[in-house]
Design an enzyme around this catalytic site. Structure first.
Site, PDB file in Angstrom:
ATOM      1  N   GLU A   1      -4.702   9.961   6.317  1.00  0.00           N
ATOM      2  CA  GLU A   1      -3.742   9.311   5.425  1.00  0.00           C
ATOM      3  C   GLU A   1      -2.734  10.306   4.857  1.00  0.00           C
ATOM      4  OE1 GLU A   1      -3.182   6.161   4.752  1.00  0.00           O
ATOM      5  OE2 GLU A   1      -4.951   5.274   5.680  1.00  0.00           O
TER       6      GLU A   1
ATOM      7  N   ASP B   1       5.658   3.506   2.924  1.00  0.00           N
ATOM      8  CA  ASP B   1       4.989   3.834   4.187  1.00  0.00           C
ATOM      9  C   ASP B   1       5.785   3.286   5.380  1.00  0.00           C
ATOM     10  OD1 ASP B   1       4.378   1.133   4.561  1.00  0.00           O
ATOM     11  OD2 ASP B   1       2.217   1.388   4.368  1.00  0.00           O
TER      12      ASP B   1
END
Length: 152
Positions: free
Chosen positions: A23, A32
């Site tokens: 991540e 994101d």
């Protein structure tokens, strides 16, 4: 601490390590690749751009979400899965969410007892908003290897 608790703690620690490795950590909220405001190690719930977190807050959020993902994995099949499968699928559920996992061919294979087939479904999950992402390809292959490692 009994053996079951020790094993569970080890699975959680390993899953946290796997999630954190893929991540990446950001103490400042960002958007994101699919347009979702995100902070810490991929945490998205109620995140707004401009949010800031401390490393300790990120540690708490990541452990909390890994525990939730593990509970989804453990609750999705009637029997106990091997630890490698649990670790890999916890990382997967953390990343794609329980809804996507719940309707997947991967889960159908898992429930049918085809653990190898389930693990081999992971590389199919490399798209975000219709775009193939190299980072997801690498992550899914790592998850697949971990998943298969406890089946050999």
């Amino acid at each position: 601490m009994d053996l079951k608790t020790k094993v569970g703690t080890g699975v959680i620690a390993a899953a946290i390590g796997l999630v954190a490795a893929w991540e990446g950590r950001s103490l400042v909220a960002y958007v994101d690749p699919v347009g979702i405001p995100t902070i810490c190690d991929g945490y998205t719930h109620s995140v707004k751009l401009g949010d800031v977190a401390t490393p300790a807050q990120c540690d708490v959020l990541t452990e909390q979400e890994v525990r939730k993902a593990l509970a989804v994995v453990d609750g999705s099949t009637p029997g106990q899965l091997p630890d490698g499968v649990r670790i890999a699928l916890t990382s997967f559920v953390y990343n794609v969410g329980p809804g996507a996992y719940g309707g997947s061919t991967l889960l159908r294979r898992l429930r049918a007892g085809d653990l190898i087939g389930a693990c081999n479904q992971l590389p199919r999950w490399v798209y975000a908003s219709g775009k193939k992402l190299r980072g997801l390809e690498r992550r899914r292959e790592a998850e697949r290897q971990i998943c298969l490692s406890s089946l050999r």
